[in-house]
Motif scaffolding. Structure first.
Motif, PDB file in Angstrom:
ATOM      1  N   ASN A 305       0.838  -1.166  -0.067  1.00  0.00           N
ATOM      2  CA  ASN A 305      -0.099  -0.022   0.030  1.00  0.00           C
ATOM      3  C   ASN A 305       1.034   1.251   0.116  1.00  0.00           C
ATOM      4  O   ASN A 305       1.748   1.465   1.067  1.00  0.00           O
ATOM      5  N   SER A 306       0.773   2.067  -1.120  1.00  0.00           N
ATOM      6  CA  SER A 306       1.703   3.301  -1.151  1.00  0.00           C
ATOM      7  C   SER A 306       1.330   4.534  -0.300  1.00  0.00           C
ATOM      8  O   SER A 306       2.069   5.297  -0.306  1.00  0.00           O
ATOM      9  N   ILE A 307      -0.038   4.417  -0.189  1.00  0.00           N
ATOM     10  CA  ILE A 307      -0.530   5.414   0.607  1.00  0.00           C
ATOM     11  C   ILE A 307      -1.508   4.632   1.894  1.00  0.00           C
ATOM     12  O   ILE A 307      -2.767   4.375   1.535  1.00  0.00           O
ATOM     13  N   PRO A 308      -0.930   4.064   2.703  1.00  0.00           N
ATOM     14  CA  PRO A 308      -1.547   3.300   3.778  1.00  0.00           C
ATOM     15  C   PRO A 308      -2.274   4.289   4.644  1.00  0.00           C
ATOM     16  O   PRO A 308      -2.327   5.158   4.890  1.00  0.00           O
ATOM     17  N   GLY A 309      -3.295   3.492   5.379  1.00  0.00           N
ATOM     18  CA  GLY A 309      -4.138   4.104   6.290  1.00  0.00           C
ATOM     19  C   GLY A 309      -3.410   4.991   7.244  1.00  0.00           C
ATOM     20  O   GLY A 309      -2.483   4.736   7.830  1.00  0.00           O
ATOM     21  N   PHE A 310      -4.092   6.341   7.658  1.00  0.00           N
ATOM     22  CA  PHE A 310      -3.520   7.001   8.678  1.00  0.00           C
ATOM     23  C   PHE A 310      -4.634   7.501   9.585  1.00  0.00           C
ATOM     24  O   PHE A 310      -4.679   8.478  10.335  1.00  0.00           O
ATOM     25  N   THR A 311      -5.576   6.370   9.728  1.00  0.00           N
ATOM     26  CA  THR A 311      -6.730   6.685  10.835  1.00  0.00           C
ATOM     27  C   THR A 311      -6.174   6.420  12.086  1.00  0.00           C
ATOM     28  O   THR A 311      -4.920   5.952  12.277  1.00  0.00           O
ATOM     29  N   PRO A 312      -6.932   6.762  13.171  1.00  0.00           N
ATOM     30  CA  PRO A 312      -6.671   6.547  14.362  1.00  0.00           C
ATOM     31  C   PRO A 312      -6.218   4.998  14.739  1.00  0.00           C
ATOM     32  O   PRO A 312      -5.491   4.947  15.968  1.00  0.00           O
ATOM     33  N   ILE A 313      -6.718   3.966  13.797  1.00  0.00           N
ATOM     34  CA  ILE A 313      -6.399   2.753  14.189  1.00  0.00           C
ATOM     35  C   ILE A 313      -5.516   2.194  13.188  1.00  0.00           C
ATOM     36  O   ILE A 313      -5.144   1.038  13.318  1.00  0.00           O
ATOM     37  N   PRO A 317       1.213   3.947  10.845  1.00  0.00           N
ATOM     38  CA  PRO A 317       1.848   4.761  12.002  1.00  0.00           C
ATOM     39  C   PRO A 317       2.013   4.141  13.332  1.00  0.00           C
ATOM     40  O   PRO A 317       2.959   4.755  13.752  1.00  0.00           O
ATOM     41  N   LYS A 318       1.143   3.339  13.635  1.00  0.00           N
ATOM     42  CA  LYS A 318       1.448   2.665  14.751  1.00  0.00           C
ATOM     43  C   LYS A 318       2.750   1.663  14.918  1.00  0.00           C
ATOM     44  O   LYS A 318       3.222   1.850  15.855  1.00  0.00           O
ATOM     45  N   LEU A 319       3.009   1.164  13.875  1.00  0.00           N
ATOM     46  CA  LEU A 319       4.052   0.122  13.879  1.00  0.00           C
ATOM     47  C   LEU A 319       5.313   1.067  13.769  1.00  0.00           C
ATOM     48  O   LEU A 319       6.552   0.686  14.288  1.00  0.00           O
ATOM     49  N   LEU A 320       5.473   2.184  13.004  1.00  0.00           N
ATOM     50  CA  LEU A 320       6.458   3.039  13.197  1.00  0.00           C
ATOM     51  C   LEU A 320       6.775   3.664  14.425  1.00  0.00           C
ATOM     52  O   LEU A 320       7.829   3.894  14.842  1.00  0.00           O
ATOM     53  N   GLY A 321       5.765   4.041  15.064  1.00  0.00           N
ATOM     54  CA  GLY A 321       5.885   4.428  16.503  1.00  0.00           C
ATOM     55  C   GLY A 321       6.482   3.600  17.233  1.00  0.00           C
ATOM     56  O   GLY A 321       7.247   3.968  18.270  1.00  0.00           O
ATOM     57  N   TYR A 327       4.193   9.566  15.546  1.00  0.00           N
ATOM     58  CA  TYR A 327       3.655  10.265  14.355  1.00  0.00           C
ATOM     59  C   TYR A 327       4.022  11.537  13.737  1.00  0.00           C
ATOM     60  O   TYR A 327       3.996  11.535  12.890  1.00  0.00           O
ATOM     61  N   PRO A 328       4.179  12.620  14.614  1.00  0.00           N
ATOM     62  CA  PRO A 328       4.514  13.565  14.149  1.00  0.00           C
ATOM     63  C   PRO A 328       5.764  13.729  13.380  1.00  0.00           C
ATOM     64  O   PRO A 328       6.110  14.359  12.393  1.00  0.00           O
ATOM     65  N   GLU A 329       6.833  12.939  13.952  1.00  0.00           N
ATOM     66  CA  GLU A 329       8.071  12.794  13.340  1.00  0.00           C
ATOM     67  C   GLU A 329       7.915  11.933  11.830  1.00  0.00           C
ATOM     68  O   GLU A 329       8.579  12.379  11.099  1.00  0.00           O
ATOM     69  N   LEU A 330       7.213  10.924  11.663  1.00  0.00           N
ATOM     70  CA  LEU A 330       7.011  10.382  10.778  1.00  0.00           C
ATOM     71  C   LEU A 330       6.266  11.225   9.518  1.00  0.00           C
ATOM     72  O   LEU A 330       6.888  11.217   8.506  1.00  0.00           O
TER      73      LEU A 330
END
Length: 364
Positions: A305-313, A317-321, A327-330
């Motif tokens: 997925n080249s634009i993966p979901g960025f929803t709250p769930i 972003p959760k895995l990179l966190g 998230y803000p650094e991402l």
């Protein structure tokens, strides 16, 4: 460039994932550092018309954080005039599915000479197309489940003979759609025609995959020097499989982050994720999805997925966190990658415009 960066946050769009895009954009808007960025909301309606600025702002603010809580709206322009007026410094497409994640808006940004976040045009188009993705992964020697491609021209209401070579259960998918829209799990040959009919409502190209008894594993990749490859996560579907309602509506699924895997499995899936990212020509970001076959322990690359979901769930972003990138650094890093790529492309374009004799003399 001085002061705050003006970020065009583009969301909505013509795909079946219109609402999911709005929810993702709301999450991104909350995470962007207001000390660094001025958000310029740009909303696209279901017909592809761009909303007036005040409408885009209202949609971003008044929608909820679920796909069924998104404010309906109507656009007014074929293109947001602010993109042509020098009113933004970088474009952040948060568009899922066709007409956004498939290279279209990326190509528009290239034509307008605007930096944009996410994958380049070619990788966006390839990863949106499940058939092209499977073929590239297979040619790169990466493990994929057996599959057959069916075109609308081949579809006559009878099960195509090559599909008979696969074993039940099967998964039938539109080739160029996301968020599990139009996907069916087929347990009997009698129900396969209906599944194909459903998939052909969304695309002229359909992928039929052999089902495996598997766990669903996801890995986030963020480009850089070196790239960040996240710890893996696991999706435990609450339905028969991880469908649209399971993802965005009824909260039945479980997201395990990190995934309960042995250390050798973690190392293997991260290695495969980076290899798949490179095989498809990705840059900036992608979420790589795997099937971990339970009997054999084999990882199969399912899709990117080249634009993966960025929803709250959302897992990306959760895995990179969990891997040390909040998230803000991402978002900071994605914007910086966009600016770096844009500058490099300008340099290459300038070199290509030099007269042939000058290029030969300078070695450029």
């Amino acid at each position: 460039m001085s002061g705050k960066l003006r970020v065009a946050l583009v969301f909505g769009g013509r795909s079946g994932e219109h609402e999911v895009s709005v929810v993702s954009a709301r999450s991104v808007a909350r995470a962007l550092d207001p000390a660094k960025y001025q958000i310029v909301p740009m909303a696209i309606d279901r017909q592809g018309l761009w909303a007036a600025p005040e409408v885009a702002q209202k949609v971003l603010e008044a929608s909820g954080d679920r796909a069924d809580q998104v404010l309906a709206f109507t656009g007014a322009h074929r293109l947001d005039p602010r993109l042509l007026e020098g009113a933004v410094d970088v474009v952040m497409p948060i568009l899922h599915g066709p007409f956004g994640e498939d290279g279209t808006i990326q190509g528009l940004c290239e034509m307008l000479d605007l930096p944009y976040t996410g994958c380049n045009v070619a990788a966006s188009a390839v990863t949106m197309d499940k058939v092209l993705t499977k073929r590239l992964l297979r040619d790169a020697g990466l493990p994929v489940v057996p599959f057959v491609v069916v075109t609308r021209e081949q579809w006559s209401g009878a099960v195509p003979e090559p599909v008979r070579g696969l074993s039940l259960p099967l998964f039938v998918k539109p080739a160029r759609l996301g968020s599990s829209v139009g996907i069916s799990k087929v347990k009997s040959w009698e129900t396969l025609p209906a599944a194909l009919e459903l998939a052909f409502q969304f695309d002229d190209l359909v992928l039929v995959e052999q089902g495996v008894d598997a766990r669903e594993i996801e890995v986030a990749v963020l480009d850089g020097d070196p790239p960040v490859v996240s710890v893996p996560g696991e999706v435990v579907p609450g339905h028969e499989f991880y469908d649209y309602a399971d993802k965005y509506l009824d909260d039945a699924c479980k997201l395990l982050a990190p995934a309960p895997l042995a250390d050798p499995q973690v190392g293997k899936v991260r290695e495969l994720a980076l290899a798949a990212f490179r095989a498809c020509g990705c840059d900036a970001m992608a979420r790589v999805d795997f099937l971990l076959e339970k009997p054999s322990g084999v990882f199969y690359v399912n899709e990117l997925n080249s634009i993966p979901g960025f929803t709250p769930i959302s897992m990306y972003p959760k895995l990179l966190g969990l891997t040390g990138v909040p998230y803000p650094e991402l978002l900071d890093r994605l914007i910086q990658l966009a600016l770096i790529r844009h500058e490099r492309r300008r340099e290459l374009a300038a070199a290509a415009l030099k007269p042939l004799g000058e290029r030969a003399a300078t070695g450029s």
